[in-house]
Design a protein around this motif. Sequence first.
Motif, PDB file in Angstrom:
ATOM      1  N   LEU A  66     -33.629   1.779  16.352  1.00 15.13           N
ATOM      2  CA  LEU A  66     -32.740   2.864  16.753  1.00 15.13           C
ATOM      3  C   LEU A  66     -31.329   2.369  17.068  1.00 15.13           C
ATOM      4  O   LEU A  66     -30.349   3.061  16.737  1.00 15.13           O
ATOM      5  N   THR A  67     -31.205   1.199  17.649  1.00 20.70           N
ATOM      6  CA  THR A  67     -29.900   0.763  18.153  1.00 20.70           C
ATOM      7  C   THR A  67     -28.820   0.700  17.083  1.00 20.70           C
ATOM      8  O   THR A  67     -27.733   1.253  17.277  1.00 20.70           O
ATOM      9  N   PRO A  68     -29.040   0.003  15.937  1.00 19.37           N
ATOM     10  CA  PRO A  68     -27.971  -0.049  14.931  1.00 19.37           C
ATOM     11  C   PRO A  68     -27.549   1.332  14.438  1.00 19.37           C
ATOM     12  O   PRO A  68     -26.353   1.603  14.272  1.00 19.37           O
ATOM     13  N   VAL A  69     -28.536   2.204  14.211  1.00 16.74           N
ATOM     14  CA  VAL A  69     -28.227   3.552  13.726  1.00 16.74           C
ATOM     15  C   VAL A  69     -27.467   4.338  14.792  1.00 16.74           C
ATOM     16  O   VAL A  69     -26.487   5.041  14.497  1.00 16.74           O
ATOM     17  N   PHE A  70     -27.915   4.230  16.028  1.00 16.57           N
ATOM     18  CA  PHE A  70     -27.287   4.913  17.160  1.00 16.57           C
ATOM     19  C   PHE A  70     -25.821   4.499  17.293  1.00 16.57           C
ATOM     20  O   PHE A  70     -24.911   5.340  17.345  1.00 16.57           O
ATOM     21  N   LEU A  71     -25.576   3.188  17.317  1.00 17.33           N
ATOM     22  CA  LEU A  71     -24.205   2.693  17.487  1.00 17.33           C
ATOM     23  C   LEU A  71     -23.356   2.962  16.249  1.00 17.33           C
ATOM     24  O   LEU A  71     -22.157   3.278  16.360  1.00 17.33           O
ATOM     25  N   LEU A  72     -23.961   2.836  15.061  1.00 14.59           N
ATOM     26  CA  LEU A  72     -23.217   3.090  13.828  1.00 14.59           C
ATOM     27  C   LEU A  72     -22.778   4.547  13.752  1.00 14.59           C
ATOM     28  O   LEU A  72     -21.651   4.851  13.325  1.00 14.59           O
ATOM     29  N   PHE A  73     -23.635   5.469  14.182  1.00 14.28           N
ATOM     30  CA  PHE A  73     -23.295   6.894  14.156  1.00 14.28           C
ATOM     31  C   PHE A  73     -22.063   7.176  15.021  1.00 14.28           C
ATOM     32  O   PHE A  73     -21.110   7.831  14.576  1.00 14.28           O
ATOM     33  N   PHE A  74     -22.078   6.684  16.256  1.00 15.76           N
ATOM     34  CA  PHE A  74     -20.957   6.950  17.142  1.00 15.76           C
ATOM     35  C   PHE A  74     -19.707   6.171  16.727  1.00 15.76           C
ATOM     36  O   PHE A  74     -18.584   6.661  16.907  1.00 15.76           O
ATOM     37  N   THR A  75     -19.898   4.977  16.174  1.00 13.96           N
ATOM     38  CA  THR A  75     -18.754   4.201  15.707  1.00 13.96           C
ATOM     39  C   THR A  75     -18.041   4.924  14.574  1.00 13.96           C
ATOM     40  O   THR A  75     -16.800   4.977  14.517  1.00 13.96           O
ATOM     41  N   ALA A  76     -18.827   5.491  13.665  1.00 10.58           N
ATOM     42  CA  ALA A  76     -18.241   6.186  12.528  1.00 10.58           C
ATOM     43  C   ALA A  76     -17.572   7.502  12.931  1.00 10.58           C
ATOM     44  O   ALA A  76     -16.557   7.898  12.348  1.00 10.58           O
ATOM     45  N   SER A  77     -18.117   8.170  13.943  1.00 12.40           N
ATOM     46  CA  SER A  77     -17.598   9.491  14.299  1.00 12.40           C
ATOM     47  C   SER A  77     -16.582   9.468  15.439  1.00 12.40           C
ATOM     48  O   SER A  77     -15.597  10.212  15.401  1.00 12.40           O
ATOM     49  N   HIS A  78     -16.812   8.623  16.451  1.00 15.12           N
ATOM     50  CA  HIS A  78     -15.932   8.644  17.628  1.00 15.12           C
ATOM     51  C   HIS A  78     -15.472   7.260  18.090  1.00 15.12           C
ATOM     52  O   HIS A  78     -14.770   7.157  19.091  1.00 15.12           O
ATOM     53  N   GLY A  79     -15.858   6.218  17.410  1.00 15.54           N
ATOM     54  CA  GLY A  79     -15.464   4.869  17.815  1.00 15.54           C
ATOM     55  C   GLY A  79     -16.568   4.185  18.619  1.00 15.54           C
ATOM     56  O   GLY A  79     -17.430   4.834  19.208  1.00 15.54           O
ATOM     57  N   TRP A  80     -16.533   2.841  18.636  1.00 20.31           N
ATOM     58  CA  TRP A  80     -17.638   2.088  19.226  1.00 20.31           C
ATOM     59  C   TRP A  80     -17.753   2.278  20.742  1.00 20.31           C
ATOM     60  O   TRP A  80     -18.841   2.180  21.299  1.00 20.31           O
ATOM     61  N   ARG A  81     -16.648   2.587  21.422  1.00 21.26           N
ATOM     62  CA  ARG A  81     -16.732   2.806  22.869  1.00 21.26           C
ATOM     63  C   ARG A  81     -17.569   4.040  23.198  1.00 21.26           C
ATOM     64  O   ARG A  81     -18.307   4.055  24.190  1.00 21.26           O
ATOM     65  N   ALA A  82     -17.476   5.055  22.363  1.00 24.51           N
ATOM     66  CA  ALA A  82     -18.274   6.253  22.579  1.00 24.51           C
ATOM     67  C   ALA A  82     -19.761   5.949  22.461  1.00 24.51           C
ATOM     68  O   ALA A  82     -20.591   6.561  23.149  1.00 24.51           O
ATOM     69  N   GLY A  83     -20.100   4.995  21.599  1.00 22.33           N
ATOM     70  CA  GLY A  83     -21.491   4.587  21.469  1.00 22.33           C
ATOM     71  C   GLY A  83     -22.042   4.019  22.760  1.00 22.33           C
ATOM     72  O   GLY A  83     -23.178   4.306  23.158  1.00 22.33           O
ATOM     73  N   TYR A  84     -21.243   3.212  23.446  1.00 24.78           N
ATOM     74  CA  TYR A  84     -21.688   2.640  24.714  1.00 24.78           C
ATOM     75  C   TYR A  84     -21.827   3.710  25.795  1.00 24.78           C
ATOM     76  O   TYR A  84     -22.735   3.666  26.628  1.00 24.78           O
ATOM     77  N   LEU A  85     -20.926   4.666  25.797  1.00 22.82           N
ATOM     78  CA  LEU A  85     -21.015   5.748  26.785  1.00 22.82           C
ATOM     79  C   LEU A  85     -22.272   6.583  26.545  1.00 22.82           C
ATOM     80  O   LEU A  85     -22.986   6.953  27.497  1.00 22.82           O
ATOM     81  N   ALA A  86     -22.567   6.863  25.289  1.00 22.55           N
ATOM     82  CA  ALA A  86     -23.774   7.615  24.956  1.00 22.55           C
ATOM     83  C   ALA A  86     -25.031   6.820  25.318  1.00 22.55           C
ATOM     84  O   ALA A  86     -26.029   7.385  25.778  1.00 22.55           O
ATOM     85  N   ALA A  87     -24.975   5.502  25.118  1.00 19.22           N
ATOM     86  CA  ALA A  87     -26.120   4.660  25.467  1.00 19.22           C
ATOM     87  C   ALA A  87     -26.374   4.673  26.971  1.00 19.22           C
ATOM     88  O   ALA A  87     -27.532   4.679  27.420  1.00 19.22           O
TER      89      ALA A  87
END
Length: 412
Positions: free
Chosen positions: A165-186
């Motif tokens: 799940l992690t790569p897909v989760f982070l890749l999704f937010f990186t592509a749509s809102h940037g990698w920082r948003a991925g950490y906030l969602a996590a």
Amino acid sequence: MNTAAARATPAVPAPAPEVPLSQDARIIGLVGLAHASSHFSHLLLPPLFPIFAKEFGLSFSQLGFLMTMFFIISGTGQALSGFVVDKVGARPVLFGSFVCFICACLSGYFAHSYAGLMLVAVFAGLGNAPFHPVDFSILNQRVSTRRLGYAFSAHGLSGNLGWALTPVFLLFFTASHGWRAGYLAAAALYAGILAVLVLNRSALRTEVVHHAADAAQGSGTAFLKLPVVWWCFSFFLLSTMTLAVVQNFASPIMQAMHGVSFEAATTMITAYMLCGALGMFIGGFVAARMPRQSDRVVAWAMGIGAVLIVLAATGWLGGFGSMAMLAATGFAVGIGGPSRDMMIKKATPKSATGRVYGTVYSGLDMGFALAPLIYGLFMDRGLYAATLMLAAVFLTLSVVAALGVGKRTAAS
């Protein structure tokens, strides 16, 4: 088992042979959710390595050292946390781990330098440290004996799903809102899972283990005299030296060797983890039906995995074929996962579950800590195929360790 193990007296009886399936399923599900969260933390950094390399100007050795720090902290903490789990119970330690995971994700959100990324590694390592003593203490105490093989299968499967799940989760937010948003969602994800565990805390209660013999001797380390414990430790050290390649460097290796895209290479890591989860599922039935041959099952699984990595390293099959071979490696290794846990259980004194699992599984963390340092040097020199070949060598050596565990367990 020798006299050092026999002197330890279990404080709680063995799990009841007959309990409702719904009760076992609830416990297995909660522990699996927690374990998936632990594995999710392993990949909070590696999928974004190519981005960090460009944004912060970092080398592969520097990026690899982030994971070395993660696993040094996790491995050291894992060995120590086994004593804590035996003393205070698994549940409070588990809740503390999730607080650390939330701090790690928030550190990633605010990171603006290498030091900020290091803080992610530190908090995530602290959170990851107690999970194997926690998980196996709960499963061994609360799940009926006849369902333990399936419990171990679900436990391993959930871990692979967390990795997937992690790569897909982070890749999704990186592509749509940037990698920082991925950490906030996590961070929000971890907070939600913690809430679920707290609401179901009654199912996660474990009994504190008292060691009468240890109290008389003034020591709780008698289990360290058992050679089989160190053979188990060696197995985890060697086998995870291979997994570390896939997690940390498989994506840049495939990009460099075959020119595949970042998205395709990242998806390959997810495919590896999903294949590993499928292997874990099948391996659960194998472990339940062949509990006495667990060491041989593990040896065969790791041996086949080593052959598949060699095929990927040659590059003969092209980019897609090489990625398929790496994904198939996950399936082969996954089949051996539940038997691996059964193998460790057979080598564990009943009154030292937390301590032995903490010590043995710290080999996993040490392997993950050493691997990025070694492989990072190879990667910085452009030795991509050699990096995979070395991983195959380590996996082959783990076969020897697994057979060593089986020999000493059978002789005890």
